[in-house]
Design a protein around this motif. Structure first.
Motif, short mmCIF file in Angstrom:
data_model
loop_
_atom_site.label_atom_id
_atom_site.label_comp_id
_atom_site.label_asym_id
_atom_site.label_seq_id
_atom_site.Cartn_x
_atom_site.Cartn_y
_atom_site.Cartn_z
N GLY A 117 0.82 -1.20 0.00
CA GLY A 117 0.00 0.00 0.00
C GLY A 117 0.85 1.25 0.00
O GLY A 117 2.08 1.19 0.04
N LEU A 118 0.19 2.38 -0.05
CA LEU A 118 0.86 3.66 0.06
C LEU A 118 -0.11 4.68 0.65
O LEU A 118 -1.33 4.46 0.62
CB LEU A 118 1.41 4.13 -1.28
N THR A 119 0.42 5.73 1.21
CA THR A 119 -0.40 6.71 1.92
C THR A 119 -1.50 7.27 1.03
O THR A 119 -2.63 7.49 1.49
CB THR A 119 0.49 7.85 2.44
N GLU A 120 -1.20 7.49 -0.24
CA GLU A 120 -2.18 8.07 -1.16
C GLU A 120 -3.37 7.15 -1.41
O GLU A 120 -4.39 7.58 -1.96
CB GLU A 120 -1.51 8.41 -2.50
N ALA A 121 -3.26 5.88 -1.03
CA ALA A 121 -4.37 4.93 -1.16
C ALA A 121 -4.86 4.51 0.23
O ALA A 121 -5.29 3.38 0.45
CB ALA A 121 -3.95 3.71 -1.96
N THR A 134 -4.05 2.05 -9.22
CA THR A 134 -5.17 1.59 -8.42
C THR A 134 -6.28 2.64 -8.43
O THR A 134 -6.00 3.84 -8.57
CB THR A 134 -4.73 1.26 -6.98
N ARG A 135 -7.52 2.18 -8.31
CA ARG A 135 -8.66 3.10 -8.35
C ARG A 135 -9.73 2.59 -7.40
O ARG A 135 -9.95 1.39 -7.28
CB ARG A 135 -9.22 3.17 -9.78
N GLY A 136 -10.40 3.52 -6.71
CA GLY A 136 -11.49 3.12 -5.83
C GLY A 136 -11.68 4.06 -4.67
O GLY A 136 -11.10 5.15 -4.62
N PHE A 137 -12.48 3.63 -3.72
CA PHE A 137 -12.84 4.46 -2.57
C PHE A 137 -11.65 4.80 -1.69
O PHE A 137 -11.71 5.74 -0.88
CB PHE A 137 -13.91 3.75 -1.73
N HIS A 138 -10.56 4.03 -1.82
CA HIS A 138 -9.39 4.23 -0.96
C HIS A 138 -8.44 5.30 -1.46
O HIS A 138 -7.55 5.74 -0.73
CB HIS A 138 -8.63 2.91 -0.83
N VAL A 139 -8.61 5.76 -2.70
CA VAL A 139 -7.68 6.72 -3.29
C VAL A 139 -7.96 8.13 -2.76
O VAL A 139 -9.11 8.56 -2.68
CB VAL A 139 -7.78 6.70 -4.83
N MET A 140 -6.90 8.84 -2.41
CA MET A 140 -7.03 10.21 -1.90
C MET A 140 -7.77 11.09 -2.90
O MET A 140 -7.74 10.87 -4.11
CB MET A 140 -5.64 10.79 -1.62
N HIS A 141 -8.38 12.13 -2.37
CA HIS A 141 -9.05 13.10 -3.24
C HIS A 141 -8.07 14.15 -3.76
O HIS A 141 -8.40 14.88 -4.70
CB HIS A 141 -10.21 13.77 -2.50
N GLY A 142 -6.90 14.22 -3.15
CA GLY A 142 -5.90 15.17 -3.63
C GLY A 142 -4.91 15.54 -2.54
O GLY A 142 -5.23 15.47 -1.35
N TYR A 143 -3.71 15.93 -2.93
CA TYR A 143 -2.72 16.41 -1.97
C TYR A 143 -3.17 17.74 -1.38
O TYR A 143 -3.86 18.53 -2.04
CB TYR A 143 -1.37 16.59 -2.65
N LEU A 144 -2.74 18.00 -0.17
CA LEU A 144 -3.08 19.25 0.51
C LEU A 144 -2.45 20.43 -0.22
O LEU A 144 -1.23 20.51 -0.39
CB LEU A 144 -2.55 19.19 1.95
N ASP A 145 -3.31 21.36 -0.69
CA ASP A 145 -2.87 22.61 -1.30
C ASP A 145 -1.87 22.39 -2.45
O ASP A 145 -0.94 23.19 -2.64
CB ASP A 145 -2.23 23.53 -0.25
N ASP A 146 -2.05 21.32 -3.21
CA ASP A 146 -1.09 21.01 -4.27
C ASP A 146 -1.80 20.38 -5.47
O ASP A 146 -1.64 19.19 -5.76
CB ASP A 146 0.00 20.07 -3.74
N PRO A 147 -2.59 21.18 -6.19
CA PRO A 147 -3.34 20.63 -7.33
C PRO A 147 -2.45 20.10 -8.45
O PRO A 147 -2.82 19.16 -9.14
CB PRO A 147 -4.19 21.82 -7.81
N GLU A 148 -1.27 20.70 -8.63
CA GLU A 148 -0.38 20.24 -9.70
C GLU A 148 0.11 18.82 -9.43
O GLU A 148 0.06 17.96 -10.32
CB GLU A 148 0.81 21.20 -9.82
N SER A 149 0.56 18.56 -8.21
CA SER A 149 1.02 17.20 -7.87
C SER A 149 -0.15 16.22 -7.87
O SER A 149 0.02 15.05 -8.23
CB SER A 149 1.69 17.20 -6.49
N THR A 150 -1.32 16.69 -7.48
CA THR A 150 -2.51 15.83 -7.50
C THR A 150 -2.80 15.38 -8.93
O THR A 150 -3.06 14.19 -9.17
CB THR A 150 -3.73 16.58 -6.92
N ALA A 151 -2.74 16.31 -9.87
CA ALA A 151 -3.02 15.97 -11.27
C ALA A 151 -1.99 14.99 -11.82
O ALA A 151 -2.32 14.15 -12.67
CB ALA A 151 -3.03 17.25 -12.11
#
Length: 514
Positions: free
Chosen positions: A316-320, A363-380
């Motif tokens: 696993g990883l934190t983003e999931a 990976t995809r699903g309910f466990h995936v983060m909605h986005g990094y804190l204040d970092d839309p570029e890294s989220t994308a």
């Protein structure tokens, strides 16, 4: 899934369901689920009394303990967002996270392995304008902080607790990226409860288990797969502050521990301890570990030497929210060692390559983060338009859906279970007056899995002094991030694209003794 709906309601729900059964054991403290709920509620009232509003951030920078549990869950129960901090952080690392998470209340310790975290911050030049209150957990300050609970009624606390919604942010864990700057990963109450209810059922954690938590609570494995999972399933929480094989063997025996999770090195240390056979480990039932490569013999030894019949591995990883794949205990030792299992129930897993070929794990699903804190570029960059999280890890998916981790796209390596991102270490090394340029890679290590090796280009007339650079990096970084070896290079190798050739350096590190 749990009827608690949110982590804020979890202690109340667990007390209603498990009542006077033993919930937590730490030192002389032995609390039932009802007593644990009462202590968490008291902290929640004190948190409210100290002006913490719903959605405010509350950090805990301390080792595993009963008070870590009640402080963290008390804050969440009051509607706050939990920010766990790594106990190995230095002042600059901790302050950066406290600032970016806008933390208003910090729970910490004055003495853990010789470190006074409060003094560490106070003696630094770090400015924390939003931090209103700092409370040392094991000091007279703790009692003083709790007196604030008298100013808030239980009805007010319950109103605050029930106002928390499943989609609200429960916590933010910070994980470094390839840029070396830690990224905040917010996860919701609903995500955490669903992931760790599903995880617990898959690995067979059950009501009545006694769970020794050697994984640090600032890590997903310790807090979520530990504290949260125990409350969900009625298992006893037994925190351990520092892993010491002899101490843990004694705890396994004396507390009749049935569940132990940890990196492979935890189990290897216990199995090969010269006094292991002197301890009664007959209560052991379940073990969970995980790594890219685990010897099949280790799975068999955990069963034979430690008595854990149910063994699981995972990835696993934190983003999931900490879990991507689980290999269940009914699988063969070879499958448990060779793979990380199949996708977490209710989620999708694929590899960006033809079947049987290595590619990036998505990976995809309910466990995936909605986005990094204040970092839309890294989220994308991390989560594409179709909701797939690009993990940066490389693996192979077989025809039955079992995942085998083979490599990392990113330069990250893992030292004793902790992620190290070379860019962060390299940035520190370049700040040393004798270093013009630096590159850090991970290399295999028998004890820690991997360790860092630094290749440094010296300034004109300077020399690369390993002892000096070791002290320099350990003053500025958590000790697990400090390289274990430093080598002189006239210039760093570069590939055709002009980037540092980390592959060449990794090969060099394997060929050169530390």
């Amino acid at each position: 899934m749990s009827g608690a709906q949110t982590i804020a309601r979890l202690a109340d729900w667990a007390a209603h369901r498990y009542g006077n059964e033993e919930a937590l054991v730490f030192g002389e403290d032995r609390w039932t689920f009802t007593e644990l709920r009462d202590r968490i509620a008291q902290v929640a009232r004190a948190v409210i009394a100290h002006g913490i509003r719903p959605g405010d951030s509350v950090a805990v920078w301390a080792p595993n303990s009963a008070r870590w549990v009640v402080a963290a869950l008390g804050a969440v129960t009051a509607g706050a967002v939990l920010i766990p901090l790594n106990t190995r952080y230095r002042a600059a690392e901790a302050a950066d996270i406290l600032r970016r998470s806008r933390t208003r209340l910090l729970f910490t310790e004055h003495d853990f392995l010789g470190t006074d975290y409060r003094a560490l911050l106070a003696d630094s030049d770090e400015e924390l304008p939003l931090l209103d209150t700092t409370v040392t957990l094991h000091s007279p300050e703790w009692s003083g902080f709790l007196t604030g609970a008298d100013r808030v009624t239980e009805e007010e606390r319950l109103a605050r607790t029930t106002a928390v919604r499943p989609k609200d942010t429960a916590d933010i864990l910070f994980t470094s990226g390839t840029t070396g700057s830690p990224k905040g990963v917010p996860t919701t109450h609903a995500q955490n409860l669903r992931v760790y209810d599903t995880w617990a059922r898959a690995v067979t954690l059950r009501h009545g288990d006694r769970y020794l938590l050697v994984n640090p609570f600032f890590h997903t494995f310790g807090y979520k797969a530990g504290v949260v999972a125990c409350l969900l399933h009625g298992a006893t929480i037994v925190p351990e502050q520092v892993f010491d094989a002899r101490t843990v063997l004694g705890r396994l025996q004396d507390e009749r521990i049935s569940v132990l999770t940890g990196a492979p090195t935890v189990f290897t240390s216990l199995i090969h301890h010269p006094e292991r056979k002197a301890y009664d480990l007959s209560s052991m039932r379940m073990a969970v570990t995980g790594a890219a490569n685990i010897p099949t013999e280790l799975i068999e030894q955990i069963r034979e030497c430690l008595g854990a019949r149910n063994i699981s591995t995972a990835y696993g990883l934190t983003e999931a929210t900490g879990v991507v794949a689980i290999c269940r205990p009914q699988e063969s030792p070879e499958t448990l060692a060779r793979t990380s299992g199949t996708a977490l129930e209710g989620t999708e897993l694929r590899v960006d390559a033809p079947p049987g070929e290595p590619g990036e794990i998505l990976t995809r699903g309910f466990h995936v983060m909605h986005g990094y804190l204040d970092d839309p570029e890294s989220t994308a960059e991390a989560v594409d338009g179709n909701g797939w999280l690009h993990t940066g890890d490389v693996g192979v998916l077989d025809e039955h859906g079992f995942l085998r981790i083979t490599d990392r796209l990113k330069d990250m390596f893992v030292v004793g279970g902790f992620n190290v991102y070379p860019a962060e270490v390299e940035q520190v090394l370049r700040g040393h007056p004798s270093v013009v340029d630096a590159a850090v890679v991970g290399t295999p290590d028998d004890r820690l899995g991997e360790v860092g090796v630094a290749y440094c280009v010296p300034a004109a007339g300077a020399a690369i002094d390993a002892a000096d650079l070791t002290a320099y990096t350990r003053e500025r970084l958590a000790n697990f991030k400090a390289p274990r070896a430093f080598h002189h290079l006239a210039a760093l190798p570069h590939n055709a694209a002009g980037k540092v050739d980390k592959g060449a350096l990794r090969r060099l590190a394997r060929e050169t003794p530390a």
